[in-house]
Each structure stands twice: as structure tokens, then as C-alpha cells.
Design an enzyme around this catalytic site. Structure first.
Site, PDB file in Angstrom:
ATOM      1  CB  CYS A   2      -0.912   0.006   1.222  1.00 53.29           C
ATOM      2  SG  CYS A   2      -1.867  -1.503   1.462  1.00 53.29           S
ATOM      3  NE  ARG A  27       4.417   1.322  -1.698  1.00 52.67           N
ATOM      4  CZ  ARG A  27       5.379   1.134  -0.801  1.00 52.67           C
ATOM      5  NH1 ARG A  27       6.595   1.570  -1.040  1.00 52.67           N
ATOM      6  NH2 ARG A  27       5.134   0.516   0.334  1.00 52.67           N
ATOM      7  CD1 TRP A  78      -1.933  -5.309  -3.800  1.00 58.50           C
ATOM      8  CD2 TRP A  78      -1.705  -6.433  -1.895  1.00 58.50           C
ATOM      9  NE1 TRP A  78      -1.640  -6.604  -4.119  1.00 58.50           N
ATOM     10  CE2 TRP A  78      -1.500  -7.333  -2.974  1.00 58.50           C
ATOM     11  CE3 TRP A  78      -1.614  -6.940  -0.594  1.00 58.50           C
ATOM     12  CZ2 TRP A  78      -1.213  -8.673  -2.784  1.00 58.50           C
ATOM     13  CZ3 TRP A  78      -1.331  -8.278  -0.406  1.00 58.50           C
ATOM     14  CH2 TRP A  78      -1.134  -9.122  -1.496  1.00 58.50           C
ATOM     15  CG  ASN A 104       1.038   1.533   3.800  1.00 57.43           C
ATOM     16  OD1 ASN A 104      -0.099   1.747   3.388  1.00 57.43           O
ATOM     17  ND2 ASN A 104       2.105   2.077   3.257  1.00 57.43           N
ATOM     18  N   GLY A 105       0.249  -2.109   6.408  1.00 54.11           N
ATOM     19  CA  GLY A 105       0.609  -3.164   7.348  1.00 54.11           C
ATOM     20  C   GLY A 105      -0.592  -3.994   7.745  1.00 54.11           C
ATOM     21  CD  GLU A 491      14.477 -12.350 -12.852  1.00 52.65           C
ATOM     22  OE1 GLU A 491      14.076 -11.200 -13.107  1.00 52.65           O
ATOM     23  OE2 GLU A 491      14.194 -12.937 -11.778  1.00 52.65           O
ATOM     24  CE  LYS A 495      11.847  -9.362 -14.072  1.00 50.15           C
ATOM     25  NZ  LYS A 495      11.700 -10.126 -12.846  1.00 50.15           N
ATOM     26  CD  GLU A 498       7.340 -10.514 -12.093  1.00 55.28           C
ATOM     27  OE1 GLU A 498       6.928 -10.375 -10.921  1.00 55.28           O
ATOM     28  OE2 GLU A 498       8.520 -10.307 -12.420  1.00 55.28           O
ATOM     29  CG  HIS A 514      15.952 -37.028 -13.050  1.00 56.21           C
ATOM     30  ND1 HIS A 514      16.328 -38.282 -12.641  1.00 56.21           N
ATOM     31  CD2 HIS A 514      17.070 -36.465 -13.601  1.00 56.21           C
ATOM     32  CE1 HIS A 514      17.613 -38.471 -12.903  1.00 56.21           C
ATOM     33  NE2 HIS A 514      18.081 -37.395 -13.496  1.00 56.21           N
ATOM     34  CE  LYS A 611      10.324  -2.453  -8.425  1.00 55.22           C
ATOM     35  NZ  LYS A 611      10.780  -3.262  -9.566  1.00 55.22           N
TER      36      LYS A 611
END
Length: 616
Positions: A2, A27, A78, A104-105, A491, A495, A498, A514, A611
Site C-alpha cells: 500500500c 507498488r 492492496w 499500511n501493514g 528469472e 518475468k 508475472e 527425471h 513492487k
């Protein structure tokens, strides 16, 4: 995740709040809101609150033309407690609409507080944990609190959990009170005006002077200054520091998205990461920020790297660099897993915390646990003055500049540069020969021009964009690689999934037989990292196995592969083997970007993601 913005001064707050919230959109959020103190003539001041579900632009469009007043606070939310909605958006107010709070939190004892407040006659209008704080502040006034500072301190003494909060009171219309415990809050110092934010990017363009609050610290800001203090009202002397980000670095310019802008910025961000750090005379790296003597650097017997997401994958490549150049055993581990086990913390191990934002809650908790047990921790961080940067014993700033897109690109490659410098430094104080040090320095100096070559080639041919459009039509994509190519594949998959929302999975090439080989079919494309190194023939054998089962293959290689091995080859310039992963990662960033564009995704703000991950 947030975002918080606040303003006290002579200007109307709403435009400043909206601009700041716009800079925090990267964010991740699902709703937004603002509150201002409105004063008319000699009558009492009142709160004006406006909230919207959706984007900051939706909030701005919904604001009345006469939404005037200051001070003010704003928030992008968020969702944690309660679904995304106008009712659950911040700011939240008390029943009399005197107090407004953004937060926030996570308040861990919110259910207990809600039950107590409800029993006292409070009626809640949201499902959030944050609303309890507004009612607790109001209750503190009802019980005799003399001022807003005392009311906030009284309220927060009842709260268990993580918070960054800002509180507005229409009966104290000259101030905002803020507090921090586990979620970042900073103050911006202006000329007869003050700002509050959860992220320095919200203040770009207004001030370069910031004050970072520590956990357990509060602050009162007025137009003429600030005071910092503790929950017990003990004064703390916090001095401003200067940030070096500028408004140009945070603007999108002529680019369609921040993501492609930041991919294109990598030649310059790598140059910044290297600037002043290469010692050509002694073929080593200058890293004074490590706060390690040569003797101390020589005494470490192993290195443990901790990070989350892309930072963890960068750590895996960093571990290989350290083992290759310094011949010190090194491993990388997810900080979110490390923090919940009982690790053996050894005095002869160097611990490295990696975080772009410097606020990643899992990484911060791991750092604090290590330091409690006597571990020596350094950081590789982008944001100067961030919580982890201030917590660690030393470290390396990567100087990537503002990274507004959720997906890490230039911060990822700049982190790899930092690891190469660290490995070079540790190697040269040990047994790495000057000729080998020179080889790595020469390779590092070539990287910016080689990345420019990759970007220019894509502009000329459009090969990656064309490939991405085809791959994006499949329901799943497999990424593979060996040794140094294996973290690159991880990586790349990260990318791709997401930003495109297409399922992508990474696997070590040698592990295909395997289990995962059962998935290979004409419907499953494979993206393979195939550097021209001593494992090239092994990689060719893996591609042959996939092609024998009619699996489509996209190869990243140093030379064009035959169509028997790959449907398409993305040719990447060759550097030193230890540094090739940096170049290999750039086409995979472009592949993910163009796949997202082809599927019309929200490229810079992927759904459900943020973010800076400041809550668990």
C-alpha cells in the site's frame, strides 16, 4: 505494498496527494482515497473524504471541483482485510468523522479490538483492520487525551502488528501525526511545508530532504517543521538526509510502459553501478561501503545470500560468481523460508541481504534474526536510506535509480553487477590472479555496449516481439538452463508469468529426464539458455530430446542454432562466461514484456502483485 502520502502547508492538498499517489501506483493497489481538512471562515474545520475502487485516475475523476483544504492524507490500498471496495478503501474515519487514518501493514489483534470497540457502542463501516485505529484515537480523546499526539500514542499502545500510519484530526487542523512499526514511513522537508510518504518516489519533484522513521517512532509534522518521538513521548533527534533520485528518472517519457523504459535504461544503470568501483591498477573492485577490512574479508569461510523472488535468483548467480572467482563456498536461499527455520549462524560466514526496495519484510526479518545471533550482514540495495540499508552492517548500493514497474529489470542486472564486484573483491584479497581480475574488469566494461547491441538488434528485427506473440498463445511455457543458465531460466520464468499471466516453469536442463520430460509436446514451448561454454554439447543433447518429442524450442545462444535444434534462436553477444548470465537475462525481459503487450495485460502493474512487499 500500500502507499501513503500526506501534506501540510499553504497549498491545497488534493493535487499534491493525487500526484504522490500516482507515483506510488507501481507498488500495487486496488483502491485509493484522500482526506483533507476543510476550513470556511470562522466556523469549525471539517473533514472531506473521497474514495474510489480502482485506479488513482478514477479517484481524481470523482473528486469535486471544490475539494479544497489542507492538511491532507492519501492512500492506495492492496487488500488484506476485506475485499477491494469503496467501503474498505482508506482513509477510514471515526463515527463523528473527526479523525481520518491511512495505514499500511496488518494489525494482528484487529478482531479483539473490533469486539471491544463494538461492545462500547462503536459501529464499523468496513471490514478492515485499519478502521479500528480511527476509533481507538477517537476513544482516546473521549477519555481525556490532551492533543492528537497523545491520542495516537494511546491508541497505538493497544495495537499489535505492523503499521505505517498517518492520522488527521479536524480539531487539530495544522498537523498530521504519523507512526511506524515494521512498515516504512518517511517525512519530506520543504520550504514552509512538510510531506509524508511510505516511499521516497512519492516526494520526487517536491523535496530532496527526507527523514526516515525507525520502528517504534512517531512524528508530528506542521507547515513549519517536525518533531519525532517514541510511544513513551521521549524525543528523538532525527536529521534529514538527501536523496539523489530526480523527477526525470521517475517519468515514463516517450515509452509505452515503464517496463520497457527500464529495460532500455540498463546500459546506463550498469554504468552507474560500476562508476568509481573498478580499480584498473590492481585489477580489483573498490567497495568501501562493505565496512570490511582486508583481514576480515579473508577470514570468511562461506557466504550465504538471502532474498525473495528476483533477488533470490540474482543471489543464486551471485553465489556462483563468488565460488568461481573467490573460491569460497556460497549459497542462496529464500529469505521468506530462512526466517522461519532455526538457522545455524556462524561467525565465519558472510551473510548478504538482497532487496531492491530495501523494505522487503521477509528479508528484513531475516537480517534482524541474523544480527540477533551475531551474524555479519551486508546488503545489496537500490533505495538509499531504506530500512534494510540502515539495518545492515555495510553493503553495496546498486544505483539503478527509480524502478516504477513491478517487474524487476534494471535492478536485477545491477544487482548482478554488485555481485560481480563483490566476487572480484573477495577473489583478489584471496587467490584470484591479477590477470583473472583484469579479465573480469574488461568483461564488465563491455556490458553496457553489449546490452545496447541486444536492444538495437530487437528494434531492427522485432524477433523477440514476434516470438513472444507466438509463445504467449500457449497455456504454459518451460524455461530451462544448466549451471549459470539455470538461475537465468528461473528469472525468465518469473518475468514471463508475472506480467503475461501465462503459466511458466523453470527446470534445470539435466533434470528433464527425471520427470518434466513427460510434459513435452507440440503444445509446450521450451525457452532454453544455451551459452557457448563447456556444457554446450550437453545442452544440445537436451534440445535434441525435446525436438524428438516435437516440442517447440526458443533458444538463447551465442550463435545461430540449426532448425533441427531450435525453431528460433535469439543470438546474444558473448562476454566472459561468469558474466554471460547478465546478457542472457535481457532478451528474457523483452520476451516477457512483448508477451504481456500481445495479451493486453497491465504491464507495469500486474494483478495481485506489488513492487515493495512490506507485509507477509
Amino acid at each position: 505494498m500500500c502507499g501513503i502520502v500526506g501534506y501540510v502547508g499553504a497549498q491545497d492538498a488534493a493535487p499534491i496527494l493525487l500526484e504522490g499517489l500516482g507515483r506510488l501506483e507501481y507498488r500495487g493497489y486496488d483502491s485509493a482515497g484522500v482526506a483533507v481538512v476543510h476550513r470556511t471562515g470562522k466556523g469549525p474545520a471539517t473533514l472531506k473524504v473521497r474514495k474510489a475502487s480502482g485506479r488513482v485516475a478514477d479517484l481524481a475523476a470523482d473528486l469535486p471541483a471544490r475539494f479544497k483544504g489542507a492538511p491532507g492524507i492519501g492512500h492506495t490500498r492492496w487488500a488484506t482485510h476485506g475485499e477491494p471496495s469503496v467501503a474498505n478503501a482508506h482513509p477510514h474515519t471515526d463515527m463523528s468523522e473527526r479523525i481520518a487514518v491511512v495505514h499500511n501493514g496488518i494489525i494482528e489483534n484487529a478482531d479483539e479490538l473490533r469486539a471491544k470497540l463494538t461492545a462500547d457502542g462503536v459501529e464499523f463501516t468496513s471490514q478492515t483492520d485499519t478502521e479500528t485505529v480511527a476509533h481507538l484515537v477517537a476513544a482516546a480523546f473521549a477519555n481525556g487525551a490532551a492533543d492528537l499526539e497523545q491520542a495516537v500514542r494511546t491508541a497505538l499502545k493497544q495495537v499489535v502488528g505492523a503499521y505505517g500510519i498517518a492520522v488527521l484530526d479536524s480539531e487539530h487542523p495544522d498537523r498530521i501525526v504519523v507512526a511506524r512499526n515494521g512498515s516504512p514511513v518517511l517525512l519530506g522537508v520543504g520550504e514552509r511545508e512538510m510531506f509524508v510518504a511510505s516511499d521516497v518516489s512519492a516526494l520526487v519533484g517536491y523535496t530532496r530532504q527526507v527523514v526516515y522513521l525507525d520502528d517504534g517512532e512517531l512524528a508530528t509534522i506542521t507547515a513549519t517543521g517536525y518533531r519525532t518521538f517514541t510511544l513513551d513521548d521521549r524525543s528523538t533527534a532525527k536529521q534529514p538526509s538527501e536523496v539523489d533520485w530526480d523527477v526525470v528518472g521517475a517519468e515514463i517519457g516517450d515509452h509505452a510502459h515503464y517496463l520497457v523504459k527500464e529495460i532500455a535504461e540498463q546500459p546506463r544503470s550498469i554504468e552507474r553501478a560500476l562508476r568509481g568501483r573498478l580499480d584498473e591498477r590492481f585489477s580489483t573492485a573498490h567497495l568501501g561501503g562493505l565496512n570490511l577490512t582486508i583481514r576480515e574479508a579473508r577470514e570468511f569461510k562461506r557466504v550465504k545470500i538471502l532474498g525473495c523472488g528476483s533477488a533470490c535468483y540474482a543471489g543464486e548467480l551471485g553465489a556462483q560468481l563468488i565460488e568461481d572467482l573467490a573460491r569460497v563456498p556460497a549459497t542462496s536461499e529464500s529469505a521468506s523460508e530462512f526466517r522461519y527455520r532455526n538457522p545455524v549462524v556462524e561467525p565465519d560466514t558472510l551473510y548478504v541481504a538482497v532487496s531492491q526496495s530495501g523494505e522487503t519484510v521477509d528479508t528484513l526479518a531475516a537480517v534482524q534474526e541474523l544480527q540477533r545471533k551475531g551474524g555479519r550482514v551486508i546488503g545489496i540495495i537500490n533505495v538509499v536510506g531504506s530500512t534494510i540499508a540502515r539495518q545492515v552492517d555495510g553493503g553495496i548500493y546498486i544505483h539503478a535509480g527509480p524502478e516504477m514497474s513491478v517487474a524487476a529489470t534494471k535492478s536485477f542486472t545491477s544487482t548482478l553487477i554488485a555481485f560481480a564486484l563483490l566476487a572480484l573483491h573477495l577473489g583478489r584479497v584471496r587467490d584470484l590472479a591479477p590477470t583473472e581480475g583484469r579479465r573480469i574488469i574488461d568483461g564488465l566494461n563491455q556490458l553496457p555496449a553489449q546490452i545496447e547491441q541486444i536492444l538495437d538488434e530487437e528494434k531492427r528485427t522485432g524477433l523477440i516481439a514476434e516470438t513472444a506473440a507466438e509463445v504467449a498463445q500457449r497455456s504454459s511455457v518451460l524455461f530451462i538452463g544448466r549451471r549459470r543458465g539455470w538461475p537465468v531460466a528461473k528469472e525468465g520464468a518469473q518475468k514471463f508469468k508475472e506480467v503475461s499471466y501465462v503459466h511458466a516453469e523453470a527446470y534445470a536442463s539435466a533434470e528433464l529426464k527425471h520427470g518434466p520430460l513427460a510434459l513435452v509436446s507440440p503444445e509446450l514451448p521450451t525457452v532454453a539458455c544455451v551459452p557457448d561454454d563447456d556444457l554446450f554439447e550437453k545442452n544440445v543433447s537436451t534440445l535434441a530430446e525435446i525436438r524428438a518429442r516435437k516440442g517447440p524450442v526458443v533458444a538463447l545462444a551465442h550463435r545461430e542454432l540449426s532448425t533441427d535444434l531450435a525453431d528460433r534462436t535469439i543470438v546474444v553477444p558473448r562476454n566472459e562466461p561468469e558474466l554471460d548470465p547478465i546478457l542472457m537475462s535481457v532478451p528474457l525481459q523483452l520476451l516477457a514484456y512483448h508477451a504481456a503487450v500481445a495479451l493486453d495485460r497491465d504491464v507495469d502493474r500486474p494483478r495481485n502483485l506489488a513492487k515493495s512487499v512490506t507485509v507477509e
